[in-house]
Design a protein around this motif. Structure first.
Motif, PDB file in Angstrom:
ATOM      1  N   ILE A  84       0.834  -1.202   0.000  1.00  0.00           N
ATOM      2  CA  ILE A  84       0.000   0.000   0.000  1.00  0.00           C
ATOM      3  C   ILE A  84       0.872   1.257   0.000  1.00  0.00           C
ATOM      4  O   ILE A  84       0.619   2.216  -0.740  1.00  0.00           O
ATOM      5  CB  ILE A  84      -0.937  -0.003   1.222  1.00  0.00           C
ATOM      6  CG1 ILE A  84      -2.003  -1.086   1.064  1.00  0.00           C
ATOM      7  CG2 ILE A  84      -1.596   1.357   1.408  1.00  0.00           C
ATOM      8  CD1 ILE A  84      -2.889  -1.239   2.274  1.00  0.00           C
ATOM      9  N   ILE A  85       1.917   1.255   0.824  1.00  0.00           N
ATOM     10  CA  ILE A  85       2.808   2.421   0.891  1.00  0.00           C
ATOM     11  C   ILE A  85       3.516   2.631  -0.446  1.00  0.00           C
ATOM     12  O   ILE A  85       3.649   3.757  -0.932  1.00  0.00           O
ATOM     13  CB  ILE A  85       3.822   2.235   2.029  1.00  0.00           C
ATOM     14  CG1 ILE A  85       3.106   2.253   3.385  1.00  0.00           C
ATOM     15  CG2 ILE A  85       4.889   3.332   1.986  1.00  0.00           C
ATOM     16  CD1 ILE A  85       3.984   1.880   4.566  1.00  0.00           C
ATOM     17  N   ALA A  86       3.957   1.531  -1.073  1.00  0.00           N
ATOM     18  CA  ALA A  86       4.613   1.625  -2.375  1.00  0.00           C
ATOM     19  C   ALA A  86       3.663   2.192  -3.432  1.00  0.00           C
ATOM     20  O   ALA A  86       4.045   3.044  -4.250  1.00  0.00           O
ATOM     21  CB  ALA A  86       5.128   0.259  -2.808  1.00  0.00           C
ATOM     22  N   ALA A  87       2.415   1.741  -3.409  1.00  0.00           N
ATOM     23  CA  ALA A  87       1.426   2.258  -4.360  1.00  0.00           C
ATOM     24  C   ALA A  87       1.179   3.745  -4.133  1.00  0.00           C
ATOM     25  O   ALA A  87       1.036   4.524  -5.090  1.00  0.00           O
ATOM     26  CB  ALA A  87       0.127   1.474  -4.224  1.00  0.00           C
ATOM     27  N   ALA A  88       1.148   4.161  -2.863  1.00  0.00           N
ATOM     28  CA  ALA A  88       0.936   5.575  -2.554  1.00  0.00           C
ATOM     29  C   ALA A  88       2.060   6.437  -3.113  1.00  0.00           C
ATOM     30  O   ALA A  88       1.822   7.526  -3.666  1.00  0.00           O
ATOM     31  CB  ALA A  88       0.826   5.759  -1.042  1.00  0.00           C
ATOM     32  N   LEU A  89       3.293   5.960  -3.001  1.00  0.00           N
ATOM     33  CA  LEU A  89       4.426   6.717  -3.545  1.00  0.00           C
ATOM     34  C   LEU A  89       4.343   6.821  -5.067  1.00  0.00           C
ATOM     35  O   LEU A  89       4.650   7.872  -5.651  1.00  0.00           O
ATOM     36  CB  LEU A  89       5.739   6.042  -3.126  1.00  0.00           C
ATOM     37  CG  LEU A  89       6.048   6.071  -1.618  1.00  0.00           C
ATOM     38  CD1 LEU A  89       7.310   5.263  -1.319  1.00  0.00           C
ATOM     39  CD2 LEU A  89       6.204   7.509  -1.125  1.00  0.00           C
ATOM     40  N   ALA A  90       3.899   5.740  -5.721  1.00  0.00           N
ATOM     41  CA  ALA A  90       3.738   5.771  -7.181  1.00  0.00           C
ATOM     42  C   ALA A  90       2.649   6.757  -7.585  1.00  0.00           C
ATOM     43  O   ALA A  90       2.769   7.467  -8.593  1.00  0.00           O
ATOM     44  CB  ALA A  90       3.409   4.367  -7.695  1.00  0.00           C
ATOM     45  N   ILE A  91       1.581   6.805  -6.791  1.00  0.00           N
ATOM     46  CA  ILE A  91       0.492   7.739  -7.071  1.00  0.00           C
ATOM     47  C   ILE A  91       0.985   9.183  -6.948  1.00  0.00           C
ATOM     48  O   ILE A  91       0.680  10.039  -7.786  1.00  0.00           O
ATOM     49  CB  ILE A  91      -0.687   7.482  -6.111  1.00  0.00           C
ATOM     50  CG1 ILE A  91      -1.343   6.133  -6.436  1.00  0.00           C
ATOM     51  CG2 ILE A  91      -1.716   8.607  -6.196  1.00  0.00           C
ATOM     52  CD1 ILE A  91      -2.325   5.670  -5.374  1.00  0.00           C
ATOM     53  N   VAL A  92       1.761   9.464  -5.913  1.00  0.00           N
ATOM     54  CA  VAL A  92       2.285  10.821  -5.718  1.00  0.00           C
ATOM     55  C   VAL A  92       3.161  11.226  -6.900  1.00  0.00           C
ATOM     56  O   VAL A  92       3.067  12.349  -7.416  1.00  0.00           O
ATOM     57  CB  VAL A  92       3.089  10.907  -4.405  1.00  0.00           C
ATOM     58  CG1 VAL A  92       3.847  12.234  -4.324  1.00  0.00           C
ATOM     59  CG2 VAL A  92       2.156  10.773  -3.202  1.00  0.00           C
TER      60      VAL A  92
END
Length: 289
Positions: A84-92
């Motif tokens: 989830i954290i990795a996906a959030a960084l990709a979204i940012v």
């Protein structure tokens, strides 16, 4: 339905929502819808890993793991939190690029409709999974359910942001909403990772479970018997309690063992899945720390 059955449904639904949300991004070009689609890939990876870990957790104790394999579920929850954290960084990252280079959005109606359909499916399954997770005390299933609820909140926020873009024409709202979505799911990912760490560190049982244990012990305690050094821990679905039971030194071993068996049975009846380890001691003796 068993825990593994719900996780198989989660895998199937993740594949369906990937198709729906990718389609929503494709027809609209919205980076916030792209962020929503990326999180669905995380859902898929998390559900598959949870399914594997639950299968391992269900294995019976063996010579190398005499207490069982229940803690495998904590790895599932932690892994999903990291994803989830990795996906959030990709979204940012994607949102920053779109904020620097705004792009007109097309076919928002179709994009939002596909996203809302996927959201409704996720909400229904997440609710059923969370209910089952609480009944089965499965942290892996609960983590997957909470992840799906995060996806539901994410999708709702994305749709509201796109409605605002359509009403105002402010294209910068699209990447800003994506960043807010990323912050929300990163917070949820951090919570899941921390909960897994706490579980691996042998956290005590829940207060309500400890109250049930104390109530059972109080029912057996009297002037000839007392309990102390009560220590608890939990490992996913399994609960453990270790304690000392003091009794008169004049009692026979058979009488003491019979009482211990009664206490153990009462504890297991009160707390399903509990494993009790009771050390017998004479009333005037204390075990070495």
């Amino acid at each position: 339905m068993q825990v593994s059955g719900y996780l198989r449904l989660s895998v199937a639904l993740a594949l369906a929502t990937i198709a729906l949300k990718t389609g929503a991004w494709w027809v609209s070009g919205s980076v916030s819808l792209l962020s929503d689609a990326l999180e669905s890939f995380v859902n898929l990876a998390g559900a598959v890993f949870a399914l594997v870990m639950v299968a391992i957790a269900e294995r019976p104790p063996d010579e190398g793991h005499p207490y069982g394999h229940h803690k495998a579920e904590y790895f599932s929850s932690g892994f999903e939190g990291v994803l989830i954290i990795a996906a959030a960084l990709a979204i940012v990252w994607a949102a920053v690029q779109r904020l620097l280079m705004p792009q007109a959005l097309d076919a928002l109606g179709w994009g939002m409709a596909l996203s809302l359909l996927a959201t409704a499916l996720n909400a229904a399954l997440a609710w059923a999974m969370l209910k089952k997770a609480r009944a089965a005390r499965s942290i892996a299933l609960e983590a997957d359910a909470r992840h799906l609820f995060t996806d539901v909140y994410t999708s709702a926020g994305v749709v509201l942001g796109l409605v605002a873009v359509g009403l105002t024409g402010w294209l910068w709202l699209d990447p800003v909403v994506a960043m807010l979505v990323a912050a929300n799911i990163m917070r949820e990912g951090g919570r899941m990772v921390w909960r897994s760490v706490e579980g691996l560190m042998d956290r005590a049982v829940e207060p309500e479970v400890r109250a049930q244990i104390d109530e059972v012990l109080d029912g057996f305690a009297h002037h000839a018997v007392r309990f102390d050094h009560v220590v608890t821990r939990r490992a996913a679905q399994r609960r453990f309690v270790d304690l000392h039971m003091h009794m008169p030194a004049s009692w026979s071993l058979g009488r003491a063992a019979a009482l211990r068996t009664s206490v153990e049975q009462a504890l297991m009846d009160a707390v399903p899945g509990l494993r009790a380890s009771i050390q017998l001691l004479p009333m005037d003796a204390e075990a070495a720390a």
